[in-house]
Write an enzyme that holds these catalytic residues in place. Structure first.
Site, mmCIF file in Angstrom:
data_model
loop_
_atom_site.group_PDB
_atom_site.id
_atom_site.type_symbol
_atom_site.label_atom_id
_atom_site.label_comp_id
_atom_site.label_asym_id
_atom_site.label_seq_id
_atom_site.Cartn_x
_atom_site.Cartn_y
_atom_site.Cartn_z
ATOM 1 N N GLU A 314 48.736 43.359 -5.201
ATOM 2 C CA GLU A 314 49.259 44.266 -6.411
ATOM 3 C C GLU A 314 50.752 44.741 -6.100
ATOM 4 O OE1 GLU A 314 44.963 46.489 -7.488
ATOM 5 O OE2 GLU A 314 46.452 47.176 -5.763
ATOM 6 N N ASP A 390 36.356 45.300 -6.214
ATOM 7 C CA ASP A 390 37.054 46.392 -5.749
ATOM 8 C C ASP A 390 36.193 47.664 -6.016
ATOM 9 O OD1 ASP A 390 39.367 47.794 -5.506
ATOM 10 O OD2 ASP A 390 40.223 47.919 -7.236
ATOM 11 N N GLU A 418 36.390 56.389 -6.475
ATOM 12 C CA GLU A 418 37.604 55.997 -7.652
ATOM 13 C C GLU A 418 36.823 55.489 -8.656
ATOM 14 O OE1 GLU A 418 39.999 52.748 -6.420
ATOM 15 O OE2 GLU A 418 40.798 52.348 -8.457
HETATM 16 C C1 GCV Z 1 45.992 51.366 -2.603
HETATM 17 C C2 GCV Z 1 42.291 49.019 -6.126
HETATM 18 C C3 GCV Z 1 42.883 50.788 -6.412
HETATM 19 C C4 GCV Z 1 44.414 50.654 -5.912
HETATM 20 C C5 GCV Z 1 44.415 50.520 -4.450
HETATM 21 C C6 GCV Z 1 43.989 49.026 -4.208
HETATM 22 C C7 GCV Z 1 43.656 48.533 -2.720
HETATM 23 O O1 GCV Z 1 43.157 48.279 -6.759
HETATM 24 O O2 GCV Z 1 42.957 50.879 -7.744
HETATM 25 O O3 GCV Z 1 44.739 52.262 -6.095
HETATM 26 O O4 GCV Z 1 45.572 50.612 -3.623
HETATM 27 O O5 GCV Z 1 42.645 49.104 -4.913
HETATM 28 O O6 GCV Z 1 42.851 48.779 -2.070
HETATM 29 O O7 GCV Z 1 44.710 48.103 -2.257
#
Ligand code: GCV
Length: 721
Positions: A314, A390, A418
């Site tokens: 990411e 995720d 989340e």
């Molecule tokens: C901290 C998901 C979440 C992100 C998070 C990522 C991760 O994509 O939406 O906010 O980033 O996981 O675990 O690195």
């Protein structure tokens, strides 16, 4: 927590009465599960008062002091009378607490075999005669074990257990039991729904919030022994001298509670704060920079735990930016930490820059070849999320747990919800975690469950500066459950829920039974109204709160349509050999089970198969009929939870009763929102009718599609229908 004197006064005064004879004073939730109100059952109270009359703690070391203070606080409250502290047992009813090294009394007791079993962090609790008196002994090999034992003893009293024949030996299954905070240095919390960060960076190190100690105490009560203070989307500034002083101040507060601090290491830190031109892990200057940085950290924080790293995922920097492998990156940091005993938790949540054929396969593809070569240093752990995608309401277990023969693994769970309704929806996560911990990887043999394949658990914290810590009363249960499972991953969800309800609300069976039932039903309810039958990642873009099965555009493997594959034929992602063949990443028996339509569990059907709308499932119903039934079951369960909670009026204090009631109202409306938006969207492909009597949607698909649910304040969370 409340000062000791206030707790004692409240306990001595007895509970405030309501029409139904229970506590009615509003409660702000700050005390979590550490409530020491006087035992309500008079027979139990008499038993406890007879068994406990004084405390014997002979060491003044900080952890022992914490144990003594906790016992004094807890016993005074629970017994409703002060319990004096003595130097040695003087009468029947002593609670003798210590280690063979700090207590002559403990040293003289026949506990050697039990203490061996307890190991470095465990404890022994026994009722036995000491110097001719009836006593209860809490013994351990190290001070921290004593503190854990003290919390265990208090839990027995809080939950109304009998002390007759007390004989407990308990040791944690994992030595790494960590909370990961996704807290940023500006005070925001990524995916946090409980206010701002607890860490007051601008005020540290001179001003120490009293909440740091309360946080440490809550963690110690459930055996958590590490805290990663910063977000995995890391900021290199945390590694500068000014911030390290602040980290050291927090570490000082945590130390007596057995909690080590860890930090996230931004891979590009040598460039950003070190003035180097590169962060290449094979560059001698970069390696020297990290070694010096580790030396500096350990000079400031001698018991520093180590680093967590999110690299090449990411948009985060990583070794692949220099055409190096994850092992090159992890090993460089591991080498810097090794002289000090530190570890690297290198995350397997990787996102390549190109869109792959199937996003869930990337971690195994990248990490297994490195593991096969034994490429990682011994102080590196690979940290994988519970599932390959995720933190979805349901995923199969991550195939990496069955694929790494040499490198130790950690499992990362998300305590903050989340994808599961965030602050408001009541979703107890222990059943989700129990499901994955007990999943059999068949690697290398049957009965190799995920719990046996890992060395530790990391939970993404749901804690913030809100008065109730977690944004909702029931979200506290997930923090509690995480700690209990990190200590004993085989603890059943039902037992965890029951102890939490007893400690947090009441031992009254009129409360315990219905609330435990609600908690245990809640995760499947959320799966049903959000993503039934193995669907995943159908949340709206960005905030991941409401439904968004139509989300398309942008990077394909971050969209809902990529994951649901809805078309005129059917629904679901074919991951069998006719599709992406992601099933190949599982051991043969698991692969066979997931590949065949005859054996794939219904609850993972659409994760692994593209199924026709009118194909019949094992239930005898078509996919369309089954799908509708699951969405409806989700809504019905939330309605039942709501009614059940309403029935507790007068049995729970007014503050928490009303807060939970309000949130259940939101959850019920939003379960309908999820159901209606999803069903309408699938119907635009299936063109099949709703069966007679099926609750019709209040709005059109277009209406749902244009809803911008939180954080947009101009739209309601969900319009009442
Ligand atoms: C901290 C998901 C979440 C992100 C998070 C990522 C991760 O994509 O939406 O906010 O980033 O996981 O675990 O690195």
């Amino acid at each position: 927590m409340r000062p000791l004197a206030l707790v004692t006064v409240l306990a001595l005064c007895g509970p405030l009465s309501s029409a139904r004879g229970q506590i009615s004073a509003p409660d702000d939730g700050y005390d979590l599960w550490l409530r020491y109100t006087r035992v309500a059952d008079t027979a139990r109270l008499a038993e406890y008062r007879a068994a406990i009359s004084e405390l014997v703690v002979t060491s003044g070391e900080p952890t022992m002091q914490a144990a003594r203070d906790e016992l004094a606080l807890g016993l005074n409250g629970l017994l409703g009378r002060p319990v004096p502290v003595a130097d040695a047992p003087t009468r029947d009813g002593s609670v003798v607490v210590g280690t063979p090294a700090n207590s002559r009394t403990i040293e003289a007791l026949p506990l050697a075999a039990a203490l061996r079993e307890a190991g470095p962090e465990g404890f022994v609790i026994r009722a036995l005669p000491v110097r001719g008196h009836h006593a209860i002994v809490v013994a351990a090999n190290r001070d921290i074990g004593v503190l854990y034992g003290v919390f265990h003893l208090l839990r027995l009293l809080q939950t109304g257990e009998s002390l007759a024949r007390l004989n407990v030996v308990s040791a944690p299954r994992y030595s790494l039991r960590l909370l990961d905070h996704w807290d940023n240095l500006d005070g925001t919390v990524e995916r946090g729904y409980a206010g701002a960060s607890l860490w007051e960076w601008a005020r540290l190190p001179d001003s120490i919030s009293p909440r740091y100690r309360d946080y440490a105490r809550a963690n110690a009560s459930i055996g958590i022994n590490g805290t990663v203070l910063t977000n995995v989307n890391a900021n290199a500034l945390i590694l500068t001298p000014a911030y390290l002083m602040k980290v050291a101040a927090i570490a000082r507060v945590f130390r007596p509670y057995g909690i080590k601090v860890y930090l996230t290491a931004r891979f590009s830190a040598p460039i950003e704060i070190g003035g180097l031109a590169t962060a290449d892990p094979l560059d001698a200057g970069v390696r020297a920079w990290w070694a010096a940085k580790a030396d500096e950290i350990y000079r400031t924080i001698p018991d520093f735990g180590g680093f967590v790293v999110k690299a090449n995922s990411e948009g985060q920097p990583g070794p692949q930016d220099y055409h190096r492998s994850h092992a090159d990156g992890a090993n460089m940091l591991a080498d810097a930490l090794a002289p000090h005993g530190g570890i690297v938790m290198w995350r397997a949540f990787v996102y390549s820059s190109e869109v792959p054929t199937d996003r869930v396969m990337q971690a195994v593809d990248e990490f297994e070849p490195l593991d096969a070569r034994g490429a990682f240093r011994t102080n590196v752990l690979i940290q994988a999320k519970n599932g390959p995608l995720d933190f979805q309401p349901r995923e199969p277990f991550h195939p990496l747990f069955g694929r790494m023969a040499h490198t130790p693994l950690m499992m990362e769970l998300q305590i903050t919800k989340e994808y599961l309704g965030q602050d408001t929806h009541l979703v107890f996560l222990a059943p989700l975690w129990e499901e994955v911990l007990r999943a059999d990887t068949y690697a290398p043999d049957p009965r190799s469950d995920v719990a046996a394949r890992i060395r530790g658990l990391a939970g993404v914290a749901n804690v913030g500066s809100d008065r109730d810590w977690c944004g909702s009363d029931f979200n506290q249960a997930n923090w509690y459950a995480f700690g209990r499972l990190a200590w004993d991953p085989m603890l059943p969800s039902a037992a965890i829920a029951e102890s939490w309800v007893r400690m947090t609300f009441s031992n009254d069976p009129r409360v315990v039974r219905p609330v435990v039932a609600m908690m245990l039903a809640s995760r499947e309810a959320a799966v049903n109204y959000m993503t039934p039958l193995g669907l995943a990642h159908q949340m709206a873009r960005g905030h991941h709160y409401g439904p968004g099965p139509w989300v398309a555009g942008g990077r394909a493997d971050q969209t809902s349509v990529y994951f649901n594959r809805a078309d005129s034929i059917g629904l679901g992602f074919d991951r069998t050999p006719t599709g992406s063949n992601a099933v190949r990443q599982y051991a043969a028996p698991v692969r066979a089970r997931f590949t065949s339509r005859d054996s794939v569990p219904d609850n993972l059907l659409l994760w692994f198969h593209h199924v026709g709308w009118i194909e019949h499932l094992r239930s005898g119903r078509t996919l369309w009929e089954d799908l509708l039934q699951h969405y409806q079951a989700g809504v019905d369960t939330v309605r039942w939870m709501h009614r059940t909670w309403d029935g507790l009026d007068g049995l729970v204090d007014t503050g928490r009763f009303r807060r939970v009631q309000g949130f259940l109202r939101i959850q019920e409306a939003e379960a309908r929102w999820w159901r209606d938006a999803s069903v309408l969207y699938w119907q635009s492909f299936s063109h099949l009718p709703l069966p007679p009597g099926y609750e019709a949607s209040a709005h059109s698909l277009e209406w749902y599609r244009q809803l911008r649910c939180p954080p947009d304040p101009r739209k309601p969370r969900c319009k009442p229908s």
